[in-house]
Design an enzyme around this catalytic site. Structure first.
Site, PDB file in Angstrom:
ATOM      1  N   LYS A 198       8.168   8.127  -0.443  1.00 39.27           N
ATOM      2  CA  LYS A 198       8.546   7.453  -1.686  1.00 39.27           C
ATOM      3  C   LYS A 198       7.592   6.305  -1.983  1.00 39.27           C
ATOM      4  O   LYS A 198       7.500   5.350  -1.228  1.00 39.27           O
ATOM      5  CB  LYS A 198       9.959   6.866  -1.591  1.00 39.27           C
ATOM      6  CG  LYS A 198      10.414   6.324  -2.959  1.00 39.27           C
ATOM      7  CD  LYS A 198      11.613   5.412  -2.871  1.00 39.27           C
ATOM      8  CE  LYS A 198      11.259   3.950  -2.795  1.00 39.27           C
ATOM      9  NZ  LYS A 198      10.615   3.398  -4.006  1.00 39.27           N
ATOM     10  N   GLU A 272       5.796  -1.928   8.949  1.00 37.56           N
ATOM     11  CA  GLU A 272       4.649  -2.789   8.626  1.00 37.56           C
ATOM     12  C   GLU A 272       5.161  -3.767   7.579  1.00 37.56           C
ATOM     13  O   GLU A 272       5.367  -3.393   6.428  1.00 37.56           O
ATOM     14  CB  GLU A 272       3.498  -1.964   8.050  1.00 37.56           C
ATOM     15  CG  GLU A 272       2.958  -0.891   8.990  1.00 37.56           C
ATOM     16  CD  GLU A 272       2.102  -1.438  10.110  1.00 37.56           C
ATOM     17  OE1 GLU A 272       1.782  -2.638  10.104  1.00 37.56           O
ATOM     18  OE2 GLU A 272       1.761  -0.658  11.017  1.00 37.56           O
ATOM     19  N   CYS A 306      -0.569  -7.969   2.437  1.00 42.27           N
ATOM     20  CA  CYS A 306       0.326  -8.405   3.523  1.00 42.27           C
ATOM     21  C   CYS A 306      -0.409  -9.292   4.512  1.00 42.27           C
ATOM     22  O   CYS A 306       0.154 -10.248   5.035  1.00 42.27           O
ATOM     23  CB  CYS A 306       0.874  -7.189   4.231  1.00 42.27           C
ATOM     24  SG  CYS A 306      -0.417  -6.035   4.739  1.00 42.27           S
ATOM     25  N   GLU A 403       6.225 -16.104   2.732  1.00 46.76           N
ATOM     26  CA  GLU A 403       5.202 -15.250   2.129  1.00 46.76           C
ATOM     27  C   GLU A 403       5.356 -15.271   0.602  1.00 46.76           C
ATOM     28  O   GLU A 403       6.436 -15.023   0.082  1.00 46.76           O
ATOM     29  CB  GLU A 403       5.360 -13.810   2.639  1.00 46.76           C
ATOM     30  CG  GLU A 403       4.274 -12.899   2.120  1.00 46.76           C
ATOM     31  CD  GLU A 403       4.501 -11.432   2.475  1.00 46.76           C
ATOM     32  OE1 GLU A 403       5.638 -10.958   2.344  1.00 46.76           O
ATOM     33  OE2 GLU A 403       3.534 -10.773   2.874  1.00 46.76           O
TER      34      GLU A 403
HETATM   35  P1  NAP Z   1       9.857  -4.137  -0.659  1.00 50.57           P
HETATM   36  O1  NAP Z   1      10.675  -4.706  -1.712  1.00 50.57           O
HETATM   37  O2  NAP Z   1      10.335  -4.228   0.741  1.00 50.57           O
HETATM   38  O3  NAP Z   1       9.613  -2.606  -1.057  1.00 50.57           O
HETATM   39  C1  NAP Z   1       8.857  -1.714  -0.268  1.00 50.57           C
HETATM   40  C2  NAP Z   1       9.346  -0.304  -0.530  1.00 50.57           C
HETATM   41  O4  NAP Z   1      10.691  -0.159  -0.087  1.00 50.57           O
HETATM   42  C3  NAP Z   1       9.358   0.072  -2.001  1.00 50.57           C
HETATM   43  O5  NAP Z   1       9.031   1.432  -2.121  1.00 50.57           O
HETATM   44  C4  NAP Z   1      10.800  -0.190  -2.378  1.00 50.57           C
HETATM   45  O6  NAP Z   1      11.206   0.499  -3.521  1.00 50.57           O
HETATM   46  C5  NAP Z   1      11.527   0.285  -1.138  1.00 50.57           C
HETATM   47  N1  NAP Z   1      12.854  -0.274  -0.947  1.00 50.57           N
HETATM   48  C6  NAP Z   1      13.437  -1.348  -1.551  1.00 50.57           C
HETATM   49  N2  NAP Z   1      14.689  -1.537  -1.074  1.00 50.57           N
HETATM   50  C7  NAP Z   1      14.907  -0.570  -0.153  1.00 50.57           C
HETATM   51  C8  NAP Z   1      16.001  -0.238   0.696  1.00 50.57           C
HETATM   52  N3  NAP Z   1      17.122  -0.952   0.716  1.00 50.57           N
HETATM   53  N4  NAP Z   1      15.876   0.813   1.531  1.00 50.57           N
HETATM   54  C9  NAP Z   1      14.746   1.549   1.559  1.00 50.57           C
HETATM   55  N5  NAP Z   1      13.677   1.291   0.781  1.00 50.57           N
HETATM   56  C10 NAP Z   1      13.750   0.240  -0.066  1.00 50.57           C
HETATM   57  O7  NAP Z   1       8.418  -4.742  -0.633  1.00 50.57           O
HETATM   58  P2  NAP Z   1       7.445  -4.935  -1.864  1.00 50.57           P
HETATM   59  O8  NAP Z   1       7.837  -6.165  -2.554  1.00 50.57           O
HETATM   60  O9  NAP Z   1       7.341  -3.681  -2.637  1.00 50.57           O
HETATM   61  O10 NAP Z   1       6.060  -5.099  -1.111  1.00 50.57           O
HETATM   62  C11 NAP Z   1       5.598  -6.318  -0.684  1.00 50.57           C
HETATM   63  C12 NAP Z   1       5.858  -6.512   0.800  1.00 50.57           C
HETATM   64  O11 NAP Z   1       5.231  -5.486   1.563  1.00 50.57           O
HETATM   65  C13 NAP Z   1       5.276  -7.803   1.298  1.00 50.57           C
HETATM   66  O12 NAP Z   1       6.201  -8.457   2.118  1.00 50.57           O
HETATM   67  C14 NAP Z   1       4.067  -7.352   2.112  1.00 50.57           C
HETATM   68  O13 NAP Z   1       3.668  -8.238   3.086  1.00 50.57           O
HETATM   69  C15 NAP Z   1       4.524  -6.062   2.658  1.00 50.57           C
HETATM   70  N6  NAP Z   1       3.391  -5.220   3.038  1.00 50.57           N
HETATM   71  C16 NAP Z   1       3.114  -5.063   4.374  1.00 50.57           C
HETATM   72  C17 NAP Z   1       2.020  -4.302   4.782  1.00 50.57           C
HETATM   73  C18 NAP Z   1       1.702  -4.137   6.243  1.00 50.57           C
HETATM   74  O14 NAP Z   1       0.922  -3.248   6.572  1.00 50.57           O
HETATM   75  N7  NAP Z   1       2.264  -4.931   7.142  1.00 50.57           N
HETATM   76  C19 NAP Z   1       1.228  -3.674   3.815  1.00 50.57           C
HETATM   77  C20 NAP Z   1       1.526  -3.856   2.474  1.00 50.57           C
HETATM   78  C21 NAP Z   1       2.628  -4.623   2.106  1.00 50.57           C
HETATM   79  P3  NAP Z   1      10.986  -0.157  -4.989  1.00 50.57           P
HETATM   80  O15 NAP Z   1       9.841  -1.097  -4.917  1.00 50.57           O
HETATM   81  O16 NAP Z   1      10.708   1.023  -5.824  1.00 50.57           O
HETATM   82  O17 NAP Z   1      12.258  -0.854  -5.292  1.00 50.57           O
END
Ligand code: NAP
Ligand code: MG
Length: 492
Positions: A198, A272, A306, A403
């Site tokens: 997804k 991650e 990230c 963050e």
């Molecule tokens: P997020 O809100 O956690 O969303 C990540 C993914 O999870 C999206 O596809 C989101 O869907 C989905 N999601 C949301 N709620 C969920 C739930 N309850 N159960 C399962 N899946 C769910 O994060 P984001 O704001 O999109 O991304 C930013 C974050 O990603 C930052 O904290 C960043 O540091 C982290 N990141 C980490 C890495 C790494 O390698 N460590 C790499 C890139 C990003 P929707 O967005 O469609 O709602």
């Protein structure tokens, strides 16, 4: 598709040397369809409830396409398709054949690199030069690299009999959409698993184009399934009883929710998560190179990274000079139309993310930080945040601890190695760090004592498919990339 006329790349006020004539990339090769369905069992199918949501271009606020919203019933179909493909075909397909498919995907992605890069920029807001030079080539590298492993699994774990795990549920964020899809799909398929992936709601387009490409590549139906939707779709994958492994990249908040919901189920997990990278500049560092490195560490991809170096620690005796140089360099960054080949800073990915960043900037000011932004103009439509520097921030300040995921740098100073190690490690996160110094021995000493999954020395944000990447503490569990990333998809 029409080129947006609302965006006017204005020469920066302070210095006309840096005003470039517009050099817009054409949007036409993106070839975006008005509507995308779910990719399940090798076919594009309508969602059960026939619900769709819009994907917009964050630089213009124009709607690019309608994307299918998958609910529990659709996710169930996708998991069943993956299981069927796993049981009947993929688990019996020899490694050298799996490798051929992965090489084919990599080569087809090379052929369509321009289309993918342009789509990525239109859908996500990142500068076209980054999509072209970083995101798409890195995604291609991942497929090539893991294609090489597919027929060599016994060498990955000498003395053991590695077996695939089964069906993997993969959930990715919006900051590096095609790259994250490649990071997830390539090792899983190389190891012999089938997947249900997804993408994030705001950036589904390149994953759906990858689905088309996978269909064209003739991959057996059901080996890769792509379901689109919001958080609820992700949760449906996580909670599906027939998933054997969850691979999640995203926020620490959602990562913790996932960990709770799969506790006791026997599902394997890699996470991650977020970061608050410390970038440490010693007084013996080559200063101009370090300034470039700091700019790259925090303003690359609008700080939607990230592992961004969002906390800068400068040794006290060079701090004034270093910050002055940093501000000068900030003035030369070009912010505006992401499709312009000269743009350094593109659009913030969504209205919601811009709101989050703005709240943090306001909090930084109200907690006593001194904020610096250049006077450059930003386009009227779309979501924009000027590159921002905060000085005079306390270790306890919210913008130092949390963050932000935007182009906001918090600068602190230090005198000794012991002091900077203590400050840098004073964080819930532990994803990345950088060290800038002329002394190799200092690099080793500091890198060994930093609590971070990756430490870059006199560089930042360097990636290689053969090199494992991941965090410690609340930045995650497990590694992606390299041999470690392959083992995460194998039962030994
Ligand atoms: P997020 O809100 O956690 O969303 C990540 C993914 O999870 C999206 O596809 C989101 O869907 C989905 N999601 C949301 N709620 C969920 C739930 N309850 N159960 C399962 N899946 C769910 O994060 P984001 O704001 O999109 O991304 C930013 C974050 O990603 C930052 O904290 C960043 O540091 C982290 N990141 C980490 C890495 C790494 O390698 N460590 C790499 C890139 C990003 P929707 O967005 O469609 O709602
Ligand atoms: Mg979008």
């Amino acid at each position: 598709m029409q080129q947006n006329k609302n965006i006017d790349i204005k020469p920066l006020e302070f210095n006309n040397t840096w005003g470039y004539a517009p050099a817009p990339e054409s949007a036409e090769p993106a070839n975006i369809k008005p509507r995308y369905e779910l990719f399940i069992g090798g076919k594009f199918i309508e969602p059960e409830k026939c619900e769709y949501f819009n994907s917009i271009n964050p630089a213009t606020e124009e709607v690019l396409s309608e994307i299918a919203r998958a609910d529990i019933a659709d996710v169930d179909k996708a998991v069943k398709a993956a299981r069927h493909a796993y049981d009947t075909i993929w688990s019996k397909t020899p490694g050298k054949i799996r490798a051929k498919y992965l090489y084919r995907i990599a080569r087809m992605l090379q052929e369509r690199a321009r289309e993918f890069a342009i789509t990525e920029t239109l859908d996500g807001g990142k500068p076209i030069k980054e999509s072209k030079d970083f995101d798409v080539p890195t995604a291609i590298n991942w497929f090539f690299y893991y294609a090489g492993w597919a027929d060599k699994l016994e060498y990955a774990a000498p003395g053991k009999t590695p077996k695939p795990i089964g069906v993997a549920g993969q959930i990715i964020p919006w900051n590096f959409p095609i790259m994250m899809a490649a990071w997830k799909i390539a090792p899983a398929l190389a190891a012999g698993n089938c997947v249900v992936l997804k993408p994030a709601e705001t950036t589904s387009l390149t994953a759906l184009k990858l689905a088309e490409l996978i269909q064209d590549a003739g991959l057996p139906p059901g080996v890769v399934n792509i379901v689109t939707g919001e958080g609820a779709t992700g949760a449906a994958i996580v909670n599906h009883p027939d998933i054997n492994k969850i691979a999640f990249t995203g926020s620490t908040r959602v990562g913790k929710l996932i960990q709770k919901s799969i506790a006791g189920t026997g599902k394997k997990l890699t996470l991650e998560l977020g970061g608050k990278g410390a970038n440490i500049v010693f007084d013996d560092a080559p200063i101009d190179q370090a300034v470039e490195g700091v700019i790259n560490a925090i303003y690359f991809n609008q700080g939607h990274v990230c592992c961004a170096g969002s906390r800068l620690f400068v040794q006290e005796n060079i701090a004034d000079l270093f910050i002055a140089k940093l501000k000068e360099r900030l003035k030369t960054l070009r912010i505006g139309d992401p499709m312009d080949k000269n743009t350094d800073i593109g659009a913030i990915n969504s209205a919601r993310q811009l709101e989050t960043i703005t709240d943090y900037i306001n909090k930084g000011i109200s907690e006593g930080g001194v904020m610096y932004q250049d006077s450059c103009a930003t386009p009227e439509k779309g979501y924009w945040c000027k590159p921002t520097i905060f000085t005079n921030v306390a270790q306890s300040a919210t913008i130092v601890q949390e963050e932000i995921f935007g182009p906001v740098l918090a600068v602190q100073t230090f005198r000794t190695i012991a002091e900077v190690i203590e400050k840098a490690n004073n964080s819930y996160y532990g994803l990345s760090a950088g060290v800038w110094t002329d002394k190799g021995s200092k690099i080793f000493e500091v890198a060994n004592r930093l609590e971070a999954g990756v430490v870059w020395a006199n560089s930042f944000n360097k990636f290689d498919a053969a090199s494992p990447f991941g965090g410690v503490k609340e930045s995650g569990i497990g590694r992606e990339g390299g041999l470690h990333g392959l083992l995460a998809y194998l039962n030994l």
